[in-house]
Design a protein around this motif. Structure first.
Motif, PDB file in Angstrom:
ATOM      1  N   LEU A  43      44.573  30.179  93.059  1.00  0.00           N
ATOM      2  CA  LEU A  43      43.605  29.267  94.037  1.00  0.00           C
ATOM      3  C   LEU A  43      42.395  29.061  93.112  1.00  0.00           C
ATOM      4  O   LEU A  43      41.628  30.111  93.139  1.00  0.00           O
ATOM      5  CB  LEU A  43      43.601  29.498  95.230  1.00  0.00           C
ATOM      6  N   LEU A  44      41.903  27.861  92.557  1.00  0.00           N
ATOM      7  CA  LEU A  44      40.612  27.965  91.805  1.00  0.00           C
ATOM      8  C   LEU A  44      39.738  27.006  93.092  1.00  0.00           C
ATOM      9  O   LEU A  44      40.053  25.823  93.243  1.00  0.00           O
ATOM     10  CB  LEU A  44      40.880  27.110  90.544  1.00  0.00           C
ATOM     11  N   PHE A  45      38.755  27.763  93.579  1.00  0.00           N
ATOM     12  CA  PHE A  45      37.742  27.139  94.365  1.00  0.00           C
ATOM     13  C   PHE A  45      36.656  26.565  93.519  1.00  0.00           C
ATOM     14  O   PHE A  45      35.981  27.382  92.737  1.00  0.00           O
ATOM     15  CB  PHE A  45      37.412  28.111  95.462  1.00  0.00           C
ATOM     16  N   PHE A  46      36.175  25.252  93.717  1.00  0.00           N
ATOM     17  CA  PHE A  46      35.109  24.595  93.038  1.00  0.00           C
ATOM     18  C   PHE A  46      34.131  24.118  93.928  1.00  0.00           C
ATOM     19  O   PHE A  46      34.388  23.843  95.127  1.00  0.00           O
ATOM     20  CB  PHE A  46      35.688  23.156  92.367  1.00  0.00           C
ATOM     21  N   THR A  47      32.723  24.543  93.640  1.00  0.00           N
ATOM     22  CA  THR A  47      31.796  24.155  94.545  1.00  0.00           C
ATOM     23  C   THR A  47      30.893  23.108  94.039  1.00  0.00           C
ATOM     24  O   THR A  47      31.002  22.657  92.849  1.00  0.00           O
ATOM     25  CB  THR A  47      30.761  25.405  94.604  1.00  0.00           C
ATOM     26  N   ASN A  48      30.248  22.685  94.924  1.00  0.00           N
ATOM     27  CA  ASN A  48      29.289  21.453  94.698  1.00  0.00           C
ATOM     28  C   ASN A  48      28.317  21.431  93.418  1.00  0.00           C
ATOM     29  O   ASN A  48      27.892  20.611  92.757  1.00  0.00           O
ATOM     30  CB  ASN A  48      28.435  21.080  95.740  1.00  0.00           C
ATOM     31  N   LYS A  49      27.929  22.893  93.281  1.00  0.00           N
ATOM     32  CA  LYS A  49      27.143  23.236  91.808  1.00  0.00           C
ATOM     33  C   LYS A  49      27.846  23.294  90.546  1.00  0.00           C
ATOM     34  O   LYS A  49      27.309  23.747  89.600  1.00  0.00           O
ATOM     35  CB  LYS A  49      26.467  24.500  92.207  1.00  0.00           C
ATOM     36  N   SER A 113      40.089  22.341  79.150  1.00  0.00           N
ATOM     37  CA  SER A 113      41.506  22.845  79.146  1.00  0.00           C
ATOM     38  C   SER A 113      41.381  23.761  80.140  1.00  0.00           C
ATOM     39  O   SER A 113      40.713  24.748  80.450  1.00  0.00           O
ATOM     40  CB  SER A 113      41.413  23.611  77.575  1.00  0.00           C
ATOM     41  N   LEU A 114      42.769  23.822  80.618  1.00  0.00           N
ATOM     42  CA  LEU A 114      43.177  24.758  81.930  1.00  0.00           C
ATOM     43  C   LEU A 114      42.982  26.280  81.400  1.00  0.00           C
ATOM     44  O   LEU A 114      42.704  27.264  82.272  1.00  0.00           O
ATOM     45  CB  LEU A 114      44.306  24.375  82.457  1.00  0.00           C
ATOM     46  N   ASP A 115      43.200  26.463  80.026  1.00  0.00           N
ATOM     47  CA  ASP A 115      43.177  27.706  79.414  1.00  0.00           C
ATOM     48  C   ASP A 115      41.666  28.548  79.847  1.00  0.00           C
ATOM     49  O   ASP A 115      41.740  29.873  79.849  1.00  0.00           O
ATOM     50  CB  ASP A 115      43.401  27.999  77.894  1.00  0.00           C
ATOM     51  N   HIS A 116      40.836  27.575  79.879  1.00  0.00           N
ATOM     52  CA  HIS A 116      39.333  28.156  80.070  1.00  0.00           C
ATOM     53  C   HIS A 116      39.205  28.989  81.236  1.00  0.00           C
ATOM     54  O   HIS A 116      38.351  29.700  81.592  1.00  0.00           O
ATOM     55  CB  HIS A 116      38.238  26.956  79.809  1.00  0.00           C
ATOM     56  N   PHE A 117      40.137  28.657  82.230  1.00  0.00           N
ATOM     57  CA  PHE A 117      39.970  29.284  83.539  1.00  0.00           C
ATOM     58  C   PHE A 117      41.001  30.279  83.910  1.00  0.00           C
ATOM     59  O   PHE A 117      41.555  30.550  85.173  1.00  0.00           O
ATOM     60  CB  PHE A 117      40.119  28.064  84.625  1.00  0.00           C
ATOM     61  N   ALA A 118      41.751  30.854  83.010  1.00  0.00           N
ATOM     62  CA  ALA A 118      42.905  31.611  83.181  1.00  0.00           C
ATOM     63  C   ALA A 118      42.391  33.141  83.669  1.00  0.00           C
ATOM     64  O   ALA A 118      43.000  33.783  84.210  1.00  0.00           O
ATOM     65  CB  ALA A 118      43.608  31.950  81.728  1.00  0.00           C
ATOM     66  N   LYS A 119      41.051  33.350  83.110  1.00  0.00           N
ATOM     67  CA  LYS A 119      40.577  34.779  83.636  1.00  0.00           C
ATOM     68  C   LYS A 119      39.084  34.181  84.273  1.00  0.00           C
ATOM     69  O   LYS A 119      38.246  33.905  83.502  1.00  0.00           O
ATOM     70  CB  LYS A 119      40.443  35.682  82.298  1.00  0.00           C
ATOM     71  N   VAL A 120      39.062  34.415  85.650  1.00  0.00           N
ATOM     72  CA  VAL A 120      37.842  34.092  86.270  1.00  0.00           C
ATOM     73  C   VAL A 120      37.323  35.354  86.903  1.00  0.00           C
ATOM     74  O   VAL A 120      38.099  36.012  87.637  1.00  0.00           O
ATOM     75  CB  VAL A 120      37.918  32.872  87.373  1.00  0.00           C
ATOM     76  N   ARG A 122      35.175  37.855  89.351  1.00  0.00           N
ATOM     77  CA  ARG A 122      35.085  37.975  90.616  1.00  0.00           C
ATOM     78  C   ARG A 122      33.864  37.152  91.081  1.00  0.00           C
ATOM     79  O   ARG A 122      33.859  36.364  92.408  1.00  0.00           O
ATOM     80  CB  ARG A 122      35.134  39.469  91.264  1.00  0.00           C
ATOM     81  N   ASN A 123      32.662  37.080  90.367  1.00  0.00           N
ATOM     82  CA  ASN A 123      31.661  36.445  90.697  1.00  0.00           C
ATOM     83  C   ASN A 123      31.415  35.006  90.335  1.00  0.00           C
ATOM     84  O   ASN A 123      30.676  34.360  90.138  1.00  0.00           O
ATOM     85  CB  ASN A 123      30.201  37.091  90.385  1.00  0.00           C
ATOM     86  N   GLY A 124      32.671  34.488  89.722  1.00  0.00           N
ATOM     87  CA  GLY A 124      32.635  33.096  89.365  1.00  0.00           C
ATOM     88  C   GLY A 124      32.396  32.714  87.888  1.00  0.00           C
ATOM     89  O   GLY A 124      32.011  33.655  87.124  1.00  0.00           O
ATOM     90  N   LEU A 125      32.538  31.555  87.801  1.00  0.00           N
ATOM     91  CA  LEU A 125      32.066  31.020  86.355  1.00  0.00           C
ATOM     92  C   LEU A 125      31.815  29.465  86.141  1.00  0.00           C
ATOM     93  O   LEU A 125      32.162  28.720  87.386  1.00  0.00           O
ATOM     94  CB  LEU A 125      33.043  31.455  85.178  1.00  0.00           C
ATOM     95  N   ILE A 126      30.813  29.033  85.337  1.00  0.00           N
ATOM     96  CA  ILE A 126      30.654  27.848  85.236  1.00  0.00           C
ATOM     97  C   ILE A 126      31.754  26.838  85.089  1.00  0.00           C
ATOM     98  O   ILE A 126      32.163  26.979  83.712  1.00  0.00           O
ATOM     99  CB  ILE A 126      29.300  27.541  84.392  1.00  0.00           C
ATOM    100  N   ALA A 127      32.087  25.959  85.719  1.00  0.00           N
ATOM    101  CA  ALA A 127      33.216  24.928  85.442  1.00  0.00           C
ATOM    102  C   ALA A 127      32.584  23.870  84.886  1.00  0.00           C
ATOM    103  O   ALA A 127      33.076  22.958  84.109  1.00  0.00           O
ATOM    104  CB  ALA A 127      33.926  24.845  86.867  1.00  0.00           C
ATOM    105  N   ALA A 172      29.939  22.626  79.812  1.00  0.00           N
ATOM    106  CA  ALA A 172      29.166  21.423  79.295  1.00  0.00           C
ATOM    107  C   ALA A 172      29.253  20.621  80.581  1.00  0.00           C
ATOM    108  O   ALA A 172      29.845  20.595  81.536  1.00  0.00           O
ATOM    109  CB  ALA A 172      30.108  20.632  78.255  1.00  0.00           C
ATOM    110  N   GLY A 173      28.643  19.343  80.604  1.00  0.00           N
ATOM    111  CA  GLY A 173      28.502  18.415  81.709  1.00  0.00           C
ATOM    112  C   GLY A 173      29.660  17.338  81.369  1.00  0.00           C
ATOM    113  O   GLY A 173      30.437  17.490  80.355  1.00  0.00           O
TER     114      GLY A 173
END
Length: 266
Positions: A43-49, A113-120, A122-127, A172-173
């Protein structure tokens, strides 16, 4: 707050019913998201930021009762005080030909690319680099050969190809997906299955089902076409999803009331 509940606890009902309690809410809180996933899905959770957090589905505490509040997400991952979870994407496998699409209130959209999110971590990352005054509102998985459809709060929509979007780095934006009229904002984004139907639900509980082929494919960044007539009776668009006639839908209110019903009633 977040909770994991077996789907069989929600019985099928007829359209227009009152539904059943799916989650207890507080006075200053409202239910926003409902995601169907298998126990071992990511599960990937995305925040408003524009930040992404990762959990395995089984890491979300399960409750055997529908009428419970759930667990605060701060107990599962370190979300900032000024952040809100805006969307959840369920991932079974991180395939190299799959992209993650993200969209914001102001109509910007990003393909990564979804590959960029294979390893997140615990404190999250900028999507996505979300501009000040804007919020990330939706995230979806898609392939280059797919098309997507965006729907705004005031009933505008636009359909265009995923391949028309440039693939961008994780931090990136985005680029302009739809040109909004003044006072409007983007509400929903989904993959436009050519054999599917666009289901639109308004704030006051009205729904509309339209075949996807009735939305002509356009270039991104245009105004799009009207898909839902806003009146005082219907209220603004609350959500839009692409569905098939063989599916069931689960609609949840701000007070946690859920109704599960077939898309096409016999």
């Amino acid at each position: 707050f977040v909770k994991r509940v077996p789907s069989q606890l929600f019985a099928i009902q007829h359209r227009g019913g009152k539904g059943i309690v799916g989650m207890v809410t507080r006075e200053d809180d409202a239910v926003r998201l409902l995601t169907v996933a298998d126990t071992h899905d990511h599960l990937l959770f995305f925040t408003n930021k524009g930040k992404a957090f990762h959990l395995k589905c089984y890491e979300v505490p399960e409750t055997g009762s529908r009428a419970t509040k759930g667990t605060s997400v701060i107990n599962l991952f370190p979300i900032a005080e000024n952040e809100r979870v805006m969307d959840i994407v369920s991932v079974t496998e991180y395939k190299p030909d799959v992209f993650l699409l993200m969209a914001t209130n102001r109509g910007e959209i990003k393909k990564s690319s979804l590959d960029h999110f294979a390893k997140v971590r615990r404190n999250g990352l900028i999507a996505m680099d979300v501009e000040d005054g804007d919020d990330l509102v939706a995230a979806r998985l898609a392939k280059n050969e797919d098309e997507i459809i965006l729907v705004t709060e005031k009933g505008q929509s636009i359909r265009f190809t995923v391949s028309s979007l440039p693939a961008r780095s994780r931090t990136a934006g985005g680029v302009r997906g739809v040109r909004l009229f003044e006072g409007d904002r983007l509400m929903s984004m989904d993959v436009a299955d050519p054999e599917g139907f666009v289901l639109i639900v308004s704030v006051n509980g009205y729904g509309k089902l339209t075949p996807v082929p009735q939305y002509r494919s356009q270039r991104r960044s245009g105004r799009g076409v009207m898909t839902f007539q806003i009146t005082t009776k219907t209220g603004d668009v609350a959500a839009a999803r692409v569905v098939s006639l063989t599916q069931q839908v689960m609609i949840i209110s701000s007070e946690g009331i859920i109704i599960r019903t077939p898309v096409k009633e016999k």
